[in-house]
Write a protein that holds these residues in place. Structure first.
Motif, PDB file in Angstrom:
ATOM      1  N   SER A 172       0.814  -1.212   0.000  1.00  0.00           N
ATOM      2  CA  SER A 172       0.000   0.000   0.000  1.00  0.00           C
ATOM      3  C   SER A 172       0.847   1.263   0.000  1.00  0.00           C
ATOM      4  CB  SER A 172      -0.952  -0.001   1.203  1.00  0.00           C
ATOM      5  OG  SER A 172      -0.228   0.064   2.419  1.00  0.00           O
ATOM      6  N   SER A 173       2.114   1.132   0.453  1.00  0.00           N
ATOM      7  CA  SER A 173       3.007   2.292   0.451  1.00  0.00           C
ATOM      8  C   SER A 173       3.675   2.515  -0.906  1.00  0.00           C
ATOM      9  CB  SER A 173       4.083   2.133   1.525  1.00  0.00           C
ATOM     10  OG  SER A 173       5.028   1.144   1.146  1.00  0.00           O
ATOM     11  N   GLY A 174       3.363   1.648  -1.884  1.00  0.00           N
ATOM     12  CA  GLY A 174       3.862   1.860  -3.248  1.00  0.00           C
ATOM     13  C   GLY A 174       4.968   0.928  -3.682  1.00  0.00           C
ATOM     14  N   ALA A 175       5.159  -0.202  -2.969  1.00  0.00           N
ATOM     15  CA  ALA A 175       6.245  -1.113  -3.332  1.00  0.00           C
ATOM     16  C   ALA A 175       6.114  -1.624  -4.755  1.00  0.00           C
ATOM     17  CB  ALA A 175       6.284  -2.295  -2.351  1.00  0.00           C
ATOM     18  N   GLY A 176       4.902  -1.953  -5.162  1.00  0.00           N
ATOM     19  CA  GLY A 176       4.696  -2.451  -6.525  1.00  0.00           C
ATOM     20  C   GLY A 176       5.053  -1.424  -7.573  1.00  0.00           C
ATOM     21  N   GLN A 177       4.652  -0.188  -7.346  1.00  0.00           N
ATOM     22  CA  GLN A 177       4.974   0.883  -8.297  1.00  0.00           C
ATOM     23  C   GLN A 177       6.472   1.125  -8.371  1.00  0.00           C
ATOM     24  OE1 GLN A 177       2.593   0.944  -6.074  1.00  0.00           O
ATOM     25  NE2 GLN A 177       0.652   1.521  -7.081  1.00  0.00           N
ATOM     26  N   ARG A 178       7.156   1.014  -7.227  1.00  0.00           N
ATOM     27  CA  ARG A 178       8.611   1.202  -7.236  1.00  0.00           C
ATOM     28  C   ARG A 178       9.296   0.107  -8.054  1.00  0.00           C
ATOM     29  NH1 ARG A 178       7.313   2.899  -2.001  1.00  0.00           N
ATOM     30  NH2 ARG A 178       7.749   0.874  -1.030  1.00  0.00           N
ATOM     31  N   ILE A 179       8.807  -1.116  -7.947  1.00  0.00           N
ATOM     32  CA  ILE A 179       9.368  -2.204  -8.755  1.00  0.00           C
ATOM     33  C   ILE A 179       9.139  -1.935 -10.236  1.00  0.00           C
ATOM     34  CG2 ILE A 179       9.182  -4.651  -9.325  1.00  0.00           C
ATOM     35  CD1 ILE A 179       8.452  -5.138  -6.376  1.00  0.00           C
ATOM     36  N   ARG A 180       7.940  -1.503 -10.590  1.00  0.00           N
ATOM     37  CA  ARG A 180       7.634  -1.216 -11.990  1.00  0.00           C
ATOM     38  C   ARG A 180       8.501  -0.083 -12.527  1.00  0.00           C
ATOM     39  NH1 ARG A 180       5.432  -5.793 -13.598  1.00  0.00           N
ATOM     40  NH2 ARG A 180       3.163  -5.958 -13.406  1.00  0.00           N
ATOM     41  N   ARG A 181       8.718   0.952 -11.730  1.00  0.00           N
ATOM     42  CA  ARG A 181       9.568   2.059 -12.178  1.00  0.00           C
ATOM     43  C   ARG A 181      11.011   1.606 -12.337  1.00  0.00           C
ATOM     44  NH1 ARG A 181       6.091   5.236  -8.787  1.00  0.00           N
ATOM     45  NH2 ARG A 181       7.480   4.975  -6.981  1.00  0.00           N
ATOM     46  N   ALA A 182      11.476   0.750 -11.440  1.00  0.00           N
ATOM     47  CA  ALA A 182      12.847   0.244 -11.547  1.00  0.00           C
ATOM     48  C   ALA A 182      13.026  -0.569 -12.818  1.00  0.00           C
ATOM     49  CB  ALA A 182      13.194  -0.602 -10.323  1.00  0.00           C
ATOM     50  N   ALA A 183      12.033  -1.400 -13.144  1.00  0.00           N
ATOM     51  CA  ALA A 183      12.105  -2.207 -14.365  1.00  0.00           C
ATOM     52  C   ALA A 183      12.119  -1.318 -15.601  1.00  0.00           C
ATOM     53  CB  ALA A 183      10.937  -3.182 -14.415  1.00  0.00           C
ATOM     54  N   ALA A 184      11.303  -0.273 -15.594  1.00  0.00           N
ATOM     55  CA  ALA A 184      11.272   0.646 -16.733  1.00  0.00           C
ATOM     56  C   ALA A 184      12.595   1.396 -16.854  1.00  0.00           C
ATOM     57  CB  ALA A 184      10.114   1.631 -16.568  1.00  0.00           C
ATOM     58  N   TRP A 185      13.166   1.818 -15.722  1.00  0.00           N
ATOM     59  CA  TRP A 185      14.464   2.507 -15.738  1.00  0.00           C
ATOM     60  C   TRP A 185      15.531   1.574 -16.301  1.00  0.00           C
ATOM     61  CZ3 TRP A 185      19.247   1.605 -13.707  1.00  0.00           C
ATOM     62  CH2 TRP A 185      20.151   2.667 -13.732  1.00  0.00           C
ATOM     63  N   LEU A 186      15.500   0.311 -15.919  1.00  0.00           N
ATOM     64  CA  LEU A 186      16.479  -0.653 -16.420  1.00  0.00           C
ATOM     65  C   LEU A 186      16.366  -0.817 -17.927  1.00  0.00           C
ATOM     66  CD1 LEU A 186      18.665  -2.765 -15.721  1.00  0.00           C
ATOM     67  CD2 LEU A 186      16.805  -4.431 -15.432  1.00  0.00           C
ATOM     68  N   ASP A 187      15.159  -0.860 -18.446  1.00  0.00           N
ATOM     69  CA  ASP A 187      14.969  -0.986 -19.892  1.00  0.00           C
ATOM     70  C   ASP A 187      15.612   0.187 -20.637  1.00  0.00           C
ATOM     71  OD1 ASP A 187      13.578  -3.363 -19.688  1.00  0.00           O
ATOM     72  OD2 ASP A 187      11.592  -2.427 -19.756  1.00  0.00           O
TER      73      ASP A 187
END
Length: 260
Positions: A234-249
């Protein structure tokens, strides 16, 4: 049986385990399903001569596990964010892996979680966030909180560690002390200090992407059960993972140039 004492100092910083306290020179933690395996692992590490982990003392009268308190500082301080600390962390992780390679690599009894597809080579800590590494100055001296440890490959545990320490993350989600750094040279420094083989380096980006995909799914499933995982989600862990994956791409090519 270890007798419980009175004066308890809460130890905060981790995301998953609540109720961790210090009493004198000991730490008390709620037991979990993986506790018997963790205790066996910590005993193995002690017998193998690895000093970078707490020692098991048993259980107290409330059924909490009791381990030795390791003096030092956890968290991402200026010292912890230094290249010196990153190099020391890589060396300590290599020593940990070398010590666990002779431990039974069966999956029974561990917490489980995302993983590599290759056969297990070591027991990985699998949660080496800055909160779970104890430093004295810029020298990492111990790992704590082994609840998420499990059989895995060396590279998977390296990727999990670099996720937090390079860090492999969108700058918006990085701690302030690492927000403006270039992760590429830090990844290279860590891999050199660990002694990662060329074939492992060539796969590091691929495995990082796989880990993001799988850890997202695992965290979402655990969050549905409630508790600390739900709070993290609920604190945004899922969104942080998604942003990290996009940054890696976006930055894959420049990161790969530091590795091969």
């Amino acid at each position: 049986m270890v007798t419980a004492l009175v004066h308890e100092i809460p130890l905060r910083g981790g995301d998953v385990t609540d109720g961790v306290v210090r009493i004198g020179d000991t730490v008390r933690r709620p037991a979990c399903p993986s506790t018997p395996n963790v205790h066996a692992l910590l005993g193995h590490l002690h017998r193998a001569g690895f000093d970078g982990a707490p020692r098991v003392l048993g259980f107290d009268s409330r059924g909490r596990e009791v381990v030795t308190y390791v003096e030092g500082v956890a968290g991402l301080t200026d010292d912890a964010a230094s290249d010196e600390a990153l190099k020391g962390l890589a060396v300590l992780l290599r020593e940990f892996h070398d010590a666990t390679a002779s431990f039974p690599l069966t999956f029974d009894g561990w917490e489980g979680g995302s993983n590599d597809d290759g056969p297990p080579e070591v027991i990985g800590h699998c949660d080496l966030t800055p909160d779970n590494v104890i430093l004295r100055g810029a020298t990492p001296v111990a790992f704590v909180d082994f609840d998420l440890a499990r059989p895995t490959t060396r590279l998977f545990d390296v990727v999990t560690t670099l996720r937090h320490w390079a860090p492999i993350a969108d700058p918006v989600d990085r701690p302030a002390v690492l927000r403006d750094i270039d992760p590429g040279p830090r990844i290279r420094l860590f891999c050199d200090a660990y002694g990662l083989l060329p074939r492992e380096r060539r796969r590091l980006i691929e495995l990082s992407r796989l880990r993001f995909h799988r850890s997202y799914a695992v965290m979402r499933e655990r969050a549905a059960r409630g508790g600390a995982w739900a709070t993290m989600w609920s604190s945004g862990a899922g969104q942080r993972i998604r942003r990290a994956a996009a940054w890696l791409d976006v930055h894959e090519d420049e990161l790969r140039a530091h590795l091969v």
